[in-house]
Each structure stands twice: as C-alpha cells, then as structure tokens.
Design an enzyme around this catalytic site. Sequence first.
Site, PDB file in Angstrom:
ATOM      1  N   SER A 250      -8.819   1.242   8.437  1.00 40.77           N
ATOM      2  CA  SER A 250      -8.274   0.777   9.544  1.00 40.77           C
ATOM      3  C   SER A 250      -7.077  -0.084   9.535  1.00 40.77           C
ATOM      4  CB  SER A 250      -9.482  -0.207  10.151  1.00 40.77           C
ATOM      5  OG  SER A 250      -9.977  -1.179   9.164  1.00 40.77           O
TER       6      SER A 250
ATOM      7  N   GLY B  79     -15.868 -13.338   0.983  1.00 46.19           N
ATOM      8  CA  GLY B  79     -16.008 -12.162   0.340  1.00 46.19           C
ATOM      9  C   GLY B  79     -15.773 -12.222  -1.083  1.00 46.19           C
TER      10      GLY B  79
ATOM     11  N   LYS C 145       0.696  -1.451   0.048  1.00 43.25           N
ATOM     12  CA  LYS C 145       0.015  -0.086  -0.087  1.00 43.25           C
ATOM     13  C   LYS C 145       0.811   1.116  -0.203  1.00 43.25           C
ATOM     14  CE  LYS C 145      -4.609  -1.274   0.403  1.00 43.25           C
ATOM     15  NZ  LYS C 145      -4.358  -2.648   1.246  1.00 43.25           N
TER      16      LYS C 145
ATOM     17  N   ASP D 268     -17.396 -10.812  -3.706  1.00 40.28           N
ATOM     18  CA  ASP D 268     -17.848  -9.965  -4.666  1.00 40.28           C
ATOM     19  C   ASP D 268     -17.248  -9.870  -5.807  1.00 40.28           C
ATOM     20  OD1 ASP D 268     -16.255  -8.772  -2.669  1.00 40.28           O
ATOM     21  OD2 ASP D 268     -16.074  -6.995  -4.187  1.00 40.28           O
TER      22      ASP D 268
ATOM     23  N   SER E 252       1.343  -9.872  -0.536  1.00 40.61           N
ATOM     24  CA  SER E 252       0.952  -8.468  -0.340  1.00 40.61           C
ATOM     25  C   SER E 252       1.256  -7.777   0.835  1.00 40.61           C
ATOM     26  CB  SER E 252      -0.572  -8.226  -0.917  1.00 40.61           C
ATOM     27  OG  SER E 252      -1.223  -9.205  -0.072  1.00 40.61           O
TER      28      SER E 252
ATOM     29  N   GLU F 151      -9.909 -14.065  -3.997  1.00 43.24           N
ATOM     30  CA  GLU F 151     -10.410 -13.509  -2.831  1.00 43.24           C
ATOM     31  C   GLU F 151     -10.781 -14.292  -1.805  1.00 43.24           C
ATOM     32  OE1 GLU F 151     -13.816 -10.477  -4.476  1.00 43.24           O
ATOM     33  OE2 GLU F 151     -13.964 -12.390  -5.077  1.00 43.24           O
TER      34      GLU F 151
END
Length: 322
Positions: free
Chosen positions: A80, A210, A55, A212, A306, A206
């Site tokens: 968060s 989750g 990130k 989606d 990651s 994923e």
Amino acid sequence: MPISIPTYDDVVRASERIAGVAHRTPVATSRTADKQTGASLVFKCENFQRVGAFKFRGAYNALAALGEHQKGRGAVAFSSGNHAQAVALAGQLLSVPTVIIMPQDAPAIKVAATRGYGGEVVLYDRYTEDREDIARRIARERDLALIPPFDHPDIIAGQGTATKELIEEVGALDLLIVPLGGGGLLAGSVLAAKALSPRCRVIGVEPAAGDDGARSFRAGKIVTIDVPETLADGAQTTALGEITFSIIRDLVDDVVTVPDKALVEAMRFFAERMKIVVEPTGCLGAAAAFSGVVPVDGQRVGIILSGGNVDLPIFARLVTPA
Ligand SMILES: *Cc1c(COP(=O)(O)O)cnc(C)c1O
C-alpha cells in the site's frame, strides 16, 4: 529450497545497475543536532530519492535483474506504500509491465500515483482477502515475477546501495542507525557497512508498537506479531523475512525501539531546523539518536532518513505544536 543470501558483491552489482537512474541522494548535516547529541551526525536523505523513498533502489535492481523472457511478461508486487510506487516506476523505466495489488481503502493519491507510473492496480479487500495469496495467484496465472517488498536477494542488495554511497562519500563511521520494517533496508545496509567500514556498529530501529524485529533478534528466531498501530506506516510489518532475519541475526549489532512521540519530535526537528520533510517511518533512526535510546555521544554516526512520503494534512497536524 535453500534460501539464497546476498553478499556485498550483490550490493556492488546493484549499484552498477541503478547508476544514472536512481538519484545519488545528498548527505545532510546539522550543527544543532551535533550540539544536542554530542555526536557528528551525517544524514543520508532518501526522502529525496525517486518516488520519495529508498524503495526505488531495490525495486529497480530487482526488475533490472530479471531475465529477458520475464521482463517481457512482467512483474507483480503487493504494497500500500512506497514499494508499490517504486515497482511501478521501475517497470515503466525498464519497459516491464507491472501489476500492483493494493487495498481498496488505500489513499486515492497513492493509487493514482501508482497508476500514473504505469502500474496496473488490482484492488483487494484487506479485511477478507490475503494480498499475498492474490499476488501469488496472479503471478501464476499471468506468468509474472513476484517482487516482494523486502525478503528477496535483489531487493536487499538494492537497498544496500544507500549505505554504500554514504560511506564512500563521508568515510568510515563508528555507528550506522537504520529504520527497520521487514528488514530489507537494514540487511542491505549492514552488508555495505561491514564491508566498507568494518568497525562500524549497525543498529536497527523499530516503532515501539511493532517490536517483532527486536524480539526476533533477542530470541534468535523469527517472532510474528499482529499488525502494529503506529504512525510509522512503512514499518507496520508483522515479521522479518527469512533472508532478512538471517543477515540481521548474523551481522547487526542491536535492534531497538522508539515510541511514536519521538518520531513526531524528530519530524518537527527536520521540518523546522533542516527544512526537510521526513515521513514518520523515515524518522526512526534519527529519533533513536535524538532521544538517547541509542547513545551517540562522541561518535561519527550515519543515519538513514528512509523516506519523505506523508500526506500533507497529516504532516501539518503532526508538526503543529499542541
Ligand atoms: C519500507 C520502508 C521502511 C522499512 O524498510 P524494510 O526494508 O521493510 O525494513 C522504512 N522507511 C520507509 C520510508 C519505507 O518506505
């Protein structure tokens, strides 16, 4: 307003901006993993990136790309997790003031880390307040740039630099497997992979709870779910973004899911065999290869690890055999 879709050129520009500031993370291999899967696996170790996750790449790129006026005013982000710390550290390095919106019940250690990087932390009640509303209001009132965690061209371009480094270092790949939350990492990765290794297939992974992204990929439109219950806290997103979905739909080859149990097995493998700490979300890509959800036999495969941010007591509990 039409959305602005980043291209590989933006990934190249991002890599110039982050050069000498973000780490060029190491690439690891494991004979044991190769033997068990029948593949040649290369792991891009973003658990060794600054703040412990990829990130930092997107956050630094996005803040460095702001105009001079905006750099002086500052930026606001909501998260968060890893994005919060990444924006706070990038702000400190670039002398851009940052405000980070975090839930009142976020782990004290994460709040402290964000403050330690110089971020001003604004706490909210996650059961009664909407963090995006708060971020938008603060951005408006204080004239701050809103830096979202994934659905932003500079964030996506920054995240793509990990794959650019990987392929520049190891050469062409048959397959690249990438953890998927809101899709910033996957979208950036596929831009870099298809530019540098055009025959490389790219698959997003994923948590099963989750799914989606997998559903959106099949439906051809963004599907929204409730906050999923999974160990993969970096992939607890409820929907892909407009920009990330558009890139994923057009360029990614498949989106699959793995159960949390496979994440724990991968975490154990990395701890025991490779002596590295990878957080549950960071294990998504590897778990898909190890468990056979994505067939890898006979292929040269890149896997993005990651991040490595997991509270030690949780890590100890998860890697301890039952
Ligand atoms: C944020 C995050 C992800 C998911 O990235 P997206 O860009 O939201 O898809 C994966 N792994 C880790 C460690 C993360 O922090």
